[in-house]
Design a protein around this motif. Structure first.
Motif, PDB file in Angstrom:
ATOM      1  N   ALA A 169      -7.137   5.666  10.043  1.00  0.00           N
ATOM      2  CA  ALA A 169      -5.968   6.676  10.256  1.00  0.00           C
ATOM      3  C   ALA A 169      -6.680   8.038   9.627  1.00  0.00           C
ATOM      4  O   ALA A 169      -7.543   8.099   8.790  1.00  0.00           O
ATOM      5  CB  ALA A 169      -4.715   6.243   9.170  1.00  0.00           C
ATOM      6  N   ASP A 170      -6.210   9.219   9.985  1.00  0.00           N
ATOM      7  CA  ASP A 170      -6.489  10.381   9.622  1.00  0.00           C
ATOM      8  C   ASP A 170      -6.048  10.648   8.161  1.00  0.00           C
ATOM      9  O   ASP A 170      -6.724  11.508   7.200  1.00  0.00           O
ATOM     10  CB  ASP A 170      -6.073  11.528  10.538  1.00  0.00           C
ATOM     11  N   ALA A 171      -4.985  10.226   7.720  1.00  0.00           N
ATOM     12  CA  ALA A 171      -4.199  10.404   6.565  1.00  0.00           C
ATOM     13  C   ALA A 171      -2.988   9.063   6.515  1.00  0.00           C
ATOM     14  O   ALA A 171      -2.728   8.423   7.534  1.00  0.00           O
ATOM     15  CB  ALA A 171      -3.357  11.675   6.391  1.00  0.00           C
ATOM     16  N   GLY A 172      -2.826   9.164   5.261  1.00  0.00           N
ATOM     17  CA  GLY A 172      -1.550   8.056   5.024  1.00  0.00           C
ATOM     18  C   GLY A 172      -1.077   8.219   3.702  1.00  0.00           C
ATOM     19  O   GLY A 172      -1.361   8.876   2.813  1.00  0.00           O
ATOM     20  N   PHE A 173       0.300   7.745   3.731  1.00  0.00           N
ATOM     21  CA  PHE A 173       1.154   7.397   2.780  1.00  0.00           C
ATOM     22  C   PHE A 173       0.782   6.190   1.864  1.00  0.00           C
ATOM     23  O   PHE A 173       0.953   4.840   2.547  1.00  0.00           O
ATOM     24  CB  PHE A 173       2.631   7.201   3.005  1.00  0.00           C
ATOM     25  N   VAL A 174       0.383   6.147   0.737  1.00  0.00           N
ATOM     26  CA  VAL A 174      -0.057   5.061  -0.109  1.00  0.00           C
ATOM     27  C   VAL A 174       0.728   5.014  -1.156  1.00  0.00           C
ATOM     28  O   VAL A 174       1.665   5.758  -1.769  1.00  0.00           O
ATOM     29  CB  VAL A 174      -1.563   5.293  -0.425  1.00  0.00           C
ATOM     30  N   ARG A 175       0.547   3.824  -1.807  1.00  0.00           N
ATOM     31  CA  ARG A 175       1.163   3.657  -3.158  1.00  0.00           C
ATOM     32  C   ARG A 175       0.143   3.736  -4.468  1.00  0.00           C
ATOM     33  O   ARG A 175      -0.981   3.010  -4.286  1.00  0.00           O
ATOM     34  CB  ARG A 175       2.049   2.095  -3.257  1.00  0.00           C
ATOM     35  N   LEU A 176       0.502   4.329  -5.412  1.00  0.00           N
ATOM     36  CA  LEU A 176      -0.772   4.447  -6.417  1.00  0.00           C
ATOM     37  C   LEU A 176      -0.386   3.387  -7.178  1.00  0.00           C
ATOM     38  O   LEU A 176       0.826   3.037  -7.494  1.00  0.00           O
ATOM     39  CB  LEU A 176      -0.435   5.871  -7.275  1.00  0.00           C
ATOM     40  N   PRO A 177      -1.425   2.938  -8.258  1.00  0.00           N
ATOM     41  CA  PRO A 177      -2.847   3.671  -8.030  1.00  0.00           C
ATOM     42  C   PRO A 177      -3.575   3.209  -7.114  1.00  0.00           C
ATOM     43  O   PRO A 177      -3.579   2.140  -6.455  1.00  0.00           O
ATOM     44  CB  PRO A 177      -3.298   3.287  -9.506  1.00  0.00           C
ATOM     45  N   ILE A 178      -4.709   4.069  -6.654  1.00  0.00           N
ATOM     46  CA  ILE A 178      -5.626   3.691  -5.736  1.00  0.00           C
ATOM     47  C   ILE A 178      -7.297   4.003  -6.232  1.00  0.00           C
ATOM     48  O   ILE A 178      -7.102   4.907  -6.980  1.00  0.00           O
ATOM     49  CB  ILE A 178      -5.539   3.829  -4.417  1.00  0.00           C
ATOM     50  N   ASP A 179      -8.111   3.332  -5.655  1.00  0.00           N
ATOM     51  CA  ASP A 179      -9.387   4.164  -6.095  1.00  0.00           C
ATOM     52  C   ASP A 179      -9.453   5.354  -5.220  1.00  0.00           C
ATOM     53  O   ASP A 179      -9.650   5.415  -4.168  1.00  0.00           O
ATOM     54  CB  ASP A 179     -10.606   2.877  -5.626  1.00  0.00           C
ATOM     55  N   ARG A 180      -9.839   6.420  -6.078  1.00  0.00           N
ATOM     56  CA  ARG A 180      -9.995   7.579  -5.430  1.00  0.00           C
ATOM     57  C   ARG A 180     -11.567   8.261  -5.328  1.00  0.00           C
ATOM     58  O   ARG A 180     -11.737   9.412  -5.251  1.00  0.00           O
ATOM     59  CB  ARG A 180      -9.294   8.858  -6.211  1.00  0.00           C
TER      60      ARG A 180
END
Length: 261
Positions: free
Chosen positions: A55-66
Motif C-alpha cells: 500500500a502507498d499509505a495506511g491508517f495504523v494503530r500506534l505504537p508501531i516500529d517507525r
C-alpha cells in the motif's frame, strides 16, 4: 521525494475500526483520474504491508516500529468494555478498570491496547481474534475491553458497551514508507489534514510562503508607527514645538481666531 515514480493509482491500507470513507470521497473529488484502492489489513499486519509496498499509505494503530516508516498521529479513541445487556456494568454510564476486578476479561491475540496489566480475572485461553472474543462475551464467558470503534464494528443486539477509565487508549495514525513519500502521498496527507484544494501540500516551499505572509502585517505596522514617533519627538522639544505650531496657525488663518477669542 520520489514523485517521478508515482503509480497511476493510490493504494490505501486501513485497520479494523477505521472508516476512511470521508477521505476517499474527497480524494475522488480532487483527483478523479487517480483511482484509490482500499486495502483492509489487520492492525498487526499493517506495518509489514506498508514496508513491502502493499500500500502507498495506511491508517495504523500506534505504537508501531517507525524505523523506516513515517507516521502522523490523528486521534485517540475512547476505550470501552463490551458486556451483555443484563450485566451490572450496563447500568452505569462509565466504569473504571477496578470495577472489572471480578469479571473474566478476555484478551484476544489481536488486541490493540498496550496493557501493563490486564484487569479482572484471566480467561482459560486467549481468543484468536476480537470477533471471537465478542462471541464469547455474548455467550456469557467474560467481558472485552476494546477501542470504541471496534465495539461498534462488532455490534450485536444482545450486547452493549460502556466507557472505561484508567485503561490504555488506542491511537490511530496515517503512516507510509519514508523512502516512498510521493506526490500522491503528499496529496493524501493534505486531505487528511484538512487542507483545501487551493492550499499547499506541505512541501518544501510551503513553510517559507507561510512565513512571508506572517511578516507582511509586521512591515505595515512599522510604517504606521512613524507618525507616532514624530509626535513623541515634538513633545520632547517643548516650547519650540508650540511656537512653530502657533506660527503656522497664524500664517494660515492670519491670526483671526486668536483675536476673536
Amino acid at each position: 521525494m520520489t514523485g517521478s515514480e508515482e503509480s497511476p493509482s493510490f493504494r490505501l491500507a486501513y485497520v479494523p475500526g477505521v472508516t476512511p470513507g470521508k477521505w476517499v470521497r474527497i480524494w475522488n473529488e480532487r483527483l478523479p483520474d487517480v483511482p484509490l484502492d482500499l486495502v483492509p489489513v489487520s492492525a498487526a499486519e499493517a506495518p509489514a504491508v506498508l514496508r513491502e509496498a502493499g500500500a502507498d499509505a495506511g491508517f495504523v494503530r500506534l505504537p508501531i516500529d517507525r524505523t523506516d516508516l513515517s507516521a502522523i498521529p490523528l486521534y485517540t479513541e475512547t476505550t470501552v468494555v463490551v458486556v451483555p445487556k443484563d450485566h451490572l456494568v450496563a447500568a452505569a454510564e462509565e466504569v473504571t478498570v477496578e470495577d472489572l476486578a471480578d469479571d473474566v476479561v478476555l484478551h484476544p491475540l489481536d488486541d490493540t491496547l498496550d496493557w501493563d496489566a490486564l484487569p479482572g480475572r484471566p480467561a482459560i485461553e486467549r481468543p484468536a481474534t476480537t470477533a471471537d472474543a465478542v462471541e464469547l462475551v455474548a455467550a456469557g464467558i467474560g467481558v472485552l475491553v476494546v477501542p470504541q470503534s471496534l465495539a461498534r464494528l462488532h455490534h450485536r443486539k444482545d450486547l452493549t458497551y460502556r466507557t472505561v477509565t484508567g485503561a490504555p487508549a488506542s491511537r490511530v495514525a496515517l503512516s507510509w514508507r519514508e523512502e516512498a513519500t510521493t506526490d500522491l502521498v503528499e496529496d493524501f496527507i493534505g486531505i487528511v489534514r484538512g487542507r483545501t484544494v487551493n492550499s499547499t501540500r506541505g512541501r518544501a516551499g510551503a513553510p517559507a510562503d507561510a512565513k512571508a505572509k506572517d511578516k507582511r502585517p509586521e512591515k505595515g505596522g512599522g510604517a504606521r508607527q512613524k507618525p507616532a514617533g514624530a509626535k513623541t519627538a515634538g513633545k520632547t522639544s517643548g516650547k519650540t514645538t508650540r511656537s512653530r505650531s502657533g506660527g503656522a496657525a497664524g500664517t494660515a488663518k492670519r491670526g483671526k481666531p486668536r483675536r476673536r477669542s
